[in-house]
Design a protein around this motif. Structure first.
Motif, PDB file in Angstrom:
ATOM      1  N   LEU A 137       0.868  -1.189   0.000  1.00 40.21           N
ATOM      2  CA  LEU A 137       0.000   0.000   0.000  1.00 40.21           C
ATOM      3  C   LEU A 137       0.899   1.231   0.000  1.00 40.21           C
TER       4      LEU A 137
ATOM      5  N   ARG B 131      -8.315  -1.500   4.531  1.00 34.49           N
ATOM      6  CA  ARG B 131      -8.059  -1.540   3.080  1.00 34.49           C
ATOM      7  C   ARG B 131      -7.468  -2.880   2.674  1.00 34.49           C
TER       8      ARG B 131
ATOM      9  N   GLN C 274       0.353   5.151  -0.097  1.00 38.76           N
ATOM     10  CA  GLN C 274      -0.592   6.256  -0.081  1.00 38.76           C
ATOM     11  C   GLN C 274       0.163   7.563   0.090  1.00 38.76           C
TER      12      GLN C 274
ATOM     13  N   ALA D  94      -9.226  -5.596   0.246  1.00 37.89           N
ATOM     14  CA  ALA D  94      -8.554  -6.037  -0.986  1.00 37.89           C
ATOM     15  C   ALA D  94      -8.481  -7.561  -1.061  1.00 37.89           C
TER      16      ALA D  94
ATOM     17  N   ARG E 274      -9.397  -7.673  -5.108  1.00 44.28           N
ATOM     18  CA  ARG E 274      -9.447  -6.490  -5.975  1.00 44.28           C
ATOM     19  C   ARG E 274      -8.634  -5.371  -5.306  1.00 44.28           C
ATOM     20  N   CYS E 275      -7.861  -4.665  -6.087  1.00 45.99           N
ATOM     21  CA  CYS E 275      -7.027  -3.603  -5.525  1.00 45.99           C
ATOM     22  C   CYS E 275      -7.635  -2.230  -5.748  1.00 45.99           C
ATOM     23  N   GLY E 276      -7.424  -1.355  -4.782  1.00 51.73           N
ATOM     24  CA  GLY E 276      -7.809   0.040  -4.947  1.00 51.73           C
ATOM     25  C   GLY E 276      -6.604   0.854  -5.366  1.00 51.73           C
ATOM     26  N   GLU E 277      -6.743   2.162  -5.291  1.00 53.27           N
ATOM     27  CA  GLU E 277      -5.652   3.062  -5.700  1.00 53.27           C
ATOM     28  C   GLU E 277      -4.459   2.923  -4.750  1.00 53.27           C
TER      29      GLU E 277
ATOM     30  N   ASP F  65      -4.994  -7.872 -10.178  1.00 55.39           N
ATOM     31  CA  ASP F  65      -5.363  -6.859 -11.180  1.00 55.39           C
ATOM     32  C   ASP F  65      -5.419  -7.443 -12.581  1.00 55.39           C
TER      33      ASP F  65
ATOM     34  N   LYS G 102     -12.097  -9.150  -1.484  1.00 55.16           N
ATOM     35  CA  LYS G 102     -12.700  -8.987  -2.813  1.00 55.16           C
ATOM     36  C   LYS G 102     -11.760  -9.413  -3.929  1.00 55.16           C
TER      37      LYS G 102
ATOM     38  N   GLU H  89      -2.649   0.351  -4.269  1.00 56.16           N
ATOM     39  CA  GLU H  89      -2.480  -0.996  -3.724  1.00 56.16           C
ATOM     40  C   GLU H  89      -1.984  -1.957  -4.808  1.00 56.16           C
TER      41      GLU H  89
END
Lengths: 206, 258
Positions: free
Chosen positions: A9, A39, A11, A43, A48-51, A63, A46, A53
């Motif tokens: 991560l 977070r 940020q 992740a 699934r990655c966010g911003e 991804d 799900k 990550e």
């Protein structure tokens, strides 16, 4: 040893972190803060990655996979969180046996065997508990039922996220046995127990 | 406009998925969920609410016959055309929307909001299989049974009640009714009830699975949308179906004997 999970991560404005969980064994991870932990769990849950990550789960970059592959990958991962979601119109036993009844494996006898072995070690009056609906169970009992369901499913990677949150000292001693119970039934599986702490870098104790 | 298009697309996708997955009812947990739905929609509704709906049918016959100054022939035609073909399935659909539609949409929305649907996905359980298929199939079956129940009670009530208003005996009315009754009336009611059940359950499941947000406040919004759209769908299906089968389109697929 290859990694069951690699997560990073980054940020802006906050210290990022990298977490690597080796395959097999039990890993306890203390993540920097509750937001980062939320977070991370989202992740993994799900796939699934966010911003900011990046996540590699059981050897797959999440991804780069499609929805069908993601669904297959999610079946190999189990997440047990403090707000365990049991199906409200099924009693505890039906909740435990639901995945096995739907998929046809493991056999009902095996589900009963796991339940008979694990439940008496964790709660009082296991038989009475099995007949109760989730709304009739206390927090610890709900988490135990969800844990037994996780054992029945037997994911390759099990993530136990802060299940001792909001519990008394005695109850915490009970959920502390989750790791041993998982290890005993899934010797080749990977267990990650995550907690949020006030540290800048995640600590992993394998 | 965009939301309406999205809802139509989502509704069609859900309907096609349900049709393609009906075979999954053989799996034990899905079959149990289906039987539970039949019990809640059909059996528990078969006492008070349906009896009241049937009394409403009898009242409609009584008022219509009194206002139109009906004779035996007209009384029986009213029973067959109005009560058996139209009011029976519609009354059953209204009961299903009010009792089951509200319950399904609220229950499914709560499952979505409380994370139960996410838990099911993690267990590798398909939401269509476990949530939608048993509810849609259960509601379809229960709607058909409730329709027959309402029709039976309303027609029986009409036959028993009419001799008090018009100059005809119960036996005369019953004989005329059985002479006019054709198998098409039975199939017409059955197919219509199945379509009503499908539309109501699919619409309620769709809205339950797609709440506007994931807070408790979304539940009343979901229920309102589900009930409104179910009622509109039911009325739409009723109108289109009657028009196609007995209407002027292609001179009607069926020519009514009456």
């Amino acid at each position: 040893m290859s990694a069951a999970l690699r997560y990073s991560l980054q940020q802006p404005g906050t210290p990022g972190f990298v977490l690597e969980v080796p395959q097999g064994g039990v890993t306890r991870a203390h993540l920097p803060d509750p937001q980062s932990k939320a977070r991370f769990i989202a992740a993994v849950a799900k796939a699934r990655c966010g911003e900011g990550e990046a996540l590699e789960l059981l050897g797959e970059q999440v991804d780069a996979i499609g929805s069908a592959a993601r669904a297959r990958l999610l079946r190999r991962v189990g997440v047990l969180s403090p707000s365990v979601a049991l199906i409200t119109n099924l009693n505890a036993w039906e909740n435990i046996s639901l995945p096995a009844a739907y998929h046809g494996s493991p056999a009902p006898e095996r589900v009963a065997e796991i339940t008979q072995e694990v439940l008496p070690a964790l709660v009082d009056e296991p038989l009475a508990l099995l007949a109760r609906l989730p709304e009739q169970l206390n927090t610890l009992q709900r988490r135990v039922v969800a844990f037994v369901r996780l054992l029945v499913v037997g994911p390759e990677l099990a993530v136990i996220d802060g299940v001792d949150e909001g519990l008394s000292r005695d109850e915490c001693a009970c959920v502390a046995r989750f790791e041993t119970e998982y290890r005993a039934r899934h010797p080749s599986g990977t267990l990650l127990s995550s907690r949020a702490g006030s540290c800048t870098r995640p600590r992993c104790i394998s | 406009m965009l939301r309406a298009l999205r809802e139509i697309e989502g509704g069609l996708k859900l309907s096609l998925n349900v049709v393609g997955r009906m075979g999954r009812l053989r799996r034990a947990p899905i079959r149990e969920s289906f039987l539970r739905q039949v019990y809640f929609t059909g059996v528990t509704a078969a006492t008070g609410v349906v009896l009241r709906a049937s009394v409403l049918g009898v009242l409609i016959i009584a008022i219509t016959m009194d206002v139109l100054d009906a004779d035996t022939d007209l009384a029986v035609k009213i029973l067959l055309l109005l009560v058996f073909r139209e009011i029976g399935p519609l009354a059953a659909a209204v009961v299903v929307i009010l009792r089951t539609g509200t319950a399904i949409s609220a229950e499914v929305a709560m499952m979505r909001i409380s994370g139960q649907t996410r838990a099911l996905r993690h267990l590798g359980i398909d939401l269509y299989d476990y949530i939608v298929v048993p509810r849609v199939a259960g509601v379809m079956l229960a709607t058909v049974v409730l329709t027959f129940y309402v029709q039976f009670l309303a027609v029986l009530g009409g036959l028993l009640f009419s001799p008090l208003i018009i100059d005809a005996t119960f036996m005369e009315l019953a004989g005329r009714f059985s002479a006019l009754f054709a198998p098409v009336d039975f199939f017409y009611s059955t197919i219509k009830a199945l379509l009503f059940g499908f539309a109501i359950a699919a619409c309620c499941c769709y809205h339950g699975l797609n709440p506007p947000n994931l807070t408790q406040n979304a539940v009343p919004q979901v229920v309102t949308r589900a009930v409104t759209q179910s009622a509109m769908l039911t009325l739409g299906i009723n109108a289109v179906f009657a028009y196609i089968v007995f209407g002027i389109l292609f001179f009607g697929l069926v020519t009514a004997k009456v």
